[in-house]
Write a protein that holds these residues in place. Sequence first.
Motif, PDB file in Angstrom:
ATOM      1  N   SER A   9     -32.197  12.669 150.363  1.00  0.00           N
ATOM      2  CA  SER A   9     -32.379  13.955 151.013  1.00  0.00           C
ATOM      3  C   SER A   9     -31.701  14.113 152.356  1.00  0.00           C
ATOM      4  CB  SER A   9     -33.873  14.236 151.178  1.00  0.00           C
ATOM      5  OG  SER A   9     -34.437  13.278 152.044  1.00  0.00           O
ATOM      6  N   VAL A  10     -31.058  13.103 152.893  1.00  0.00           N
ATOM      7  CA  VAL A  10     -30.455  13.242 154.209  1.00  0.00           C
ATOM      8  C   VAL A  10     -28.983  12.870 154.178  1.00  0.00           C
ATOM      9  CG1 VAL A  10     -32.594  12.872 155.494  1.00  0.00           C
ATOM     10  CG2 VAL A  10     -31.180  10.926 154.915  1.00  0.00           C
ATOM     11  N   GLU A  11     -28.218  13.592 154.988  1.00  0.00           N
ATOM     12  CA  GLU A  11     -26.816  13.237 155.162  1.00  0.00           C
ATOM     13  C   GLU A  11     -26.773  11.931 155.936  1.00  0.00           C
ATOM     14  OE1 GLU A  11     -22.859  14.980 157.387  1.00  0.00           O
ATOM     15  OE2 GLU A  11     -24.424  16.370 156.779  1.00  0.00           O
ATOM     16  N   ARG A  12     -25.844  11.053 155.551  1.00  0.00           N
ATOM     17  CA  ARG A  12     -25.754   9.774 156.240  1.00  0.00           C
ATOM     18  C   ARG A  12     -24.332   9.232 156.165  1.00  0.00           C
ATOM     19  NH1 ARG A  12     -27.207   8.607 151.107  1.00  0.00           N
ATOM     20  NH2 ARG A  12     -26.584   6.619 150.237  1.00  0.00           N
ATOM     21  N   GLN A  13     -24.081   8.216 156.951  1.00  0.00           N
ATOM     22  CA  GLN A  13     -22.823   7.493 156.910  1.00  0.00           C
ATOM     23  C   GLN A  13     -23.101   6.155 156.241  1.00  0.00           C
ATOM     24  OE1 GLN A  13     -20.213   9.221 158.209  1.00  0.00           O
ATOM     25  NE2 GLN A  13     -18.766   7.683 157.508  1.00  0.00           N
ATOM     26  N   ASP A  14     -22.308   5.783 155.262  1.00  0.00           N
ATOM     27  CA  ASP A  14     -22.475   4.517 154.550  1.00  0.00           C
ATOM     28  C   ASP A  14     -21.135   3.789 154.623  1.00  0.00           C
ATOM     29  OD1 ASP A  14     -23.236   2.436 152.906  1.00  0.00           O
ATOM     30  OD2 ASP A  14     -23.477   3.645 151.105  1.00  0.00           O
ATOM     31  N   GLY A  15     -20.932   3.031 155.692  1.00  0.00           N
ATOM     32  CA  GLY A  15     -19.631   2.409 155.924  1.00  0.00           C
ATOM     33  C   GLY A  15     -18.601   3.494 156.176  1.00  0.00           C
ATOM     34  N   ALA A  16     -17.528   3.484 155.393  1.00  0.00           N
ATOM     35  CA  ALA A  16     -16.473   4.490 155.546  1.00  0.00           C
ATOM     36  C   ALA A  16     -16.797   5.787 154.803  1.00  0.00           C
ATOM     37  CB  ALA A  16     -15.149   3.923 155.033  1.00  0.00           C
ATOM     38  N   TRP A  17     -17.926   5.833 154.114  1.00  0.00           N
ATOM     39  CA  TRP A  17     -18.283   6.982 153.284  1.00  0.00           C
ATOM     40  C   TRP A  17     -19.252   7.914 154.011  1.00  0.00           C
ATOM     41  CZ3 TRP A  17     -16.326   7.581 148.340  1.00  0.00           C
ATOM     42  CH2 TRP A  17     -15.615   6.493 147.831  1.00  0.00           C
ATOM     43  N   ARG A  18     -18.969   9.206 153.952  1.00  0.00           N
ATOM     44  CA  ARG A  18     -19.918  10.238 154.392  1.00  0.00           C
ATOM     45  C   ARG A  18     -20.668  10.664 153.132  1.00  0.00           C
ATOM     46  NH1 ARG A  18     -18.507  16.328 155.969  1.00  0.00           N
ATOM     47  NH2 ARG A  18     -20.605  17.000 156.517  1.00  0.00           N
ATOM     48  N   VAL A  19     -21.987  10.598 153.186  1.00  0.00           N
ATOM     49  CA  VAL A  19     -22.800  10.867 151.999  1.00  0.00           C
ATOM     50  C   VAL A  19     -23.613  12.134 152.243  1.00  0.00           C
ATOM     51  CG1 VAL A  19     -24.512   9.945 150.402  1.00  0.00           C
ATOM     52  CG2 VAL A  19     -22.920   8.383 151.568  1.00  0.00           C
ATOM     53  N   LEU A  20     -23.406  13.129 151.388  1.00  0.00           N
ATOM     54  CA  LEU A  20     -24.108  14.406 151.486  1.00  0.00           C
ATOM     55  C   LEU A  20     -25.076  14.541 150.316  1.00  0.00           C
ATOM     56  CD1 LEU A  20     -20.984  16.680 152.078  1.00  0.00           C
ATOM     57  CD2 LEU A  20     -22.464  15.666 153.810  1.00  0.00           C
ATOM     58  N   PRO A  21     -26.307  14.960 150.584  1.00  0.00           N
ATOM     59  CA  PRO A  21     -27.206  15.224 149.462  1.00  0.00           C
ATOM     60  C   PRO A  21     -26.699  16.424 148.658  1.00  0.00           C
ATOM     61  CG  PRO A  21     -28.358  15.440 151.583  1.00  0.00           C
ATOM     62  CD  PRO A  21     -26.924  15.201 151.871  1.00  0.00           C
ATOM     63  N   ILE A  22     -26.907  16.364 147.374  1.00  0.00           N
ATOM     64  CA  ILE A  22     -26.565  17.476 146.491  1.00  0.00           C
ATOM     65  C   ILE A  22     -27.581  17.441 145.355  1.00  0.00           C
ATOM     66  CG2 ILE A  22     -24.905  16.172 145.117  1.00  0.00           C
ATOM     67  CD1 ILE A  22     -23.198  18.749 144.990  1.00  0.00           C
ATOM     68  N   GLU A  23     -27.948  18.588 144.868  1.00  0.00           N
ATOM     69  CA  GLU A  23     -28.900  18.662 143.767  1.00  0.00           C
ATOM     70  C   GLU A  23     -28.328  19.556 142.683  1.00  0.00           C
ATOM     71  OE1 GLU A  23     -32.494  20.225 145.466  1.00  0.00           O
ATOM     72  OE2 GLU A  23     -32.919  18.371 146.545  1.00  0.00           O
ATOM     73  N   GLY A  24     -28.616  19.205 141.460  1.00  0.00           N
ATOM     74  CA  GLY A  24     -28.195  20.046 140.352  1.00  0.00           C
ATOM     75  C   GLY A  24     -28.151  19.260 139.064  1.00  0.00           C
ATOM     76  N   ARG A  25     -28.205  20.008 137.970  1.00  0.00           N
ATOM     77  CA  ARG A  25     -28.051  19.420 136.638  1.00  0.00           C
ATOM     78  C   ARG A  25     -26.710  19.909 136.122  1.00  0.00           C
ATOM     79  NH1 ARG A  25     -31.638  20.406 132.485  1.00  0.00           N
ATOM     80  NH2 ARG A  25     -31.429  22.594 132.969  1.00  0.00           N
ATOM     81  N   PHE A  26     -25.768  18.980 135.988  1.00  0.00           N
ATOM     82  CA  PHE A  26     -24.406  19.336 135.642  1.00  0.00           C
ATOM     83  C   PHE A  26     -23.980  18.695 134.325  1.00  0.00           C
ATOM     84  CE2 PHE A  26     -23.822  18.901 140.486  1.00  0.00           C
ATOM     85  CZ  PHE A  26     -24.280  20.185 140.714  1.00  0.00           C
ATOM     86  N   GLU A  27     -23.191  19.457 133.587  1.00  0.00           N
ATOM     87  CA  GLU A  27     -22.472  18.895 132.450  1.00  0.00           C
ATOM     88  C   GLU A  27     -21.032  18.715 132.916  1.00  0.00           C
ATOM     89  OE1 GLU A  27     -22.779  20.211 128.123  1.00  0.00           O
ATOM     90  OE2 GLU A  27     -20.844  21.044 128.768  1.00  0.00           O
ATOM     91  N   LEU A  28     -20.522  17.490 132.805  1.00  0.00           N
ATOM     92  CA  LEU A  28     -19.177  17.180 133.265  1.00  0.00           C
ATOM     93  C   LEU A  28     -18.288  16.853 132.081  1.00  0.00           C
ATOM     94  CD1 LEU A  28     -20.076  14.578 136.066  1.00  0.00           C
ATOM     95  CD2 LEU A  28     -19.896  17.063 136.304  1.00  0.00           C
ATOM     96  N   VAL A  29     -17.089  17.409 132.060  1.00  0.00           N
ATOM     97  CA  VAL A  29     -16.048  16.925 131.162  1.00  0.00           C
ATOM     98  C   VAL A  29     -15.223  16.013 132.043  1.00  0.00           C
ATOM     99  CG1 VAL A  29     -14.054  17.505 129.747  1.00  0.00           C
ATOM    100  CG2 VAL A  29     -16.076  18.984 129.723  1.00  0.00           C
ATOM    101  N   TYR A  30     -15.286  14.708 131.737  1.00  0.00           N
ATOM    102  CA  TYR A  30     -14.792  13.678 132.640  1.00  0.00           C
ATOM    103  C   TYR A  30     -13.758  12.792 131.962  1.00  0.00           C
ATOM    104  CZ  TYR A  30     -15.038   9.903 136.083  1.00  0.00           C
ATOM    105  OH  TYR A  30     -14.739   8.978 137.043  1.00  0.00           O
TER     106      TYR A  30
END
Length: 125
Positions: A9-30
């Motif tokens: 639930s919180v934005e944070r820094q994880d090493g070199a990564w910026r991590v943003l919360p996001i919510e949703g149910r997605f279907e991905l064509v990957y």
Amino acid sequence: MSENSFSGSVERQDGAWRVLPIEGRFELVYEDGKGAWTVRHLAAHELKIGPGKVLVGGTDRDRDAYRGFRADRIHRLTDRDSGERVERNILDWLVRRAERLRRSRTAALRRSAPAGKPGRHAVPA
């Protein structure tokens, strides 16, 4: 990325990564690293922005496990709640989605904060 790598639930820094919360149910064509295309069903938890790549992470409903998917390999994203289908600028759409969530959570916190000066709570007489 491991299943325990998100706090949810919180934005944070994880090493070199910026991590943003996001919510949703997605279907991905990957498209995976070998070029195989699959359809994945994701309960999204976080958007990880790092050096040279962006990942959307969450619970892969078909595999019942945490997975991270590179945004540049998603060919189509469908929001399973709204039916909205995105085939272009998927990364931009994901960032806007995370930003809307951040703004709505910030507004909710402001509404629930006690009146008066920030950081001070009224003391009953």
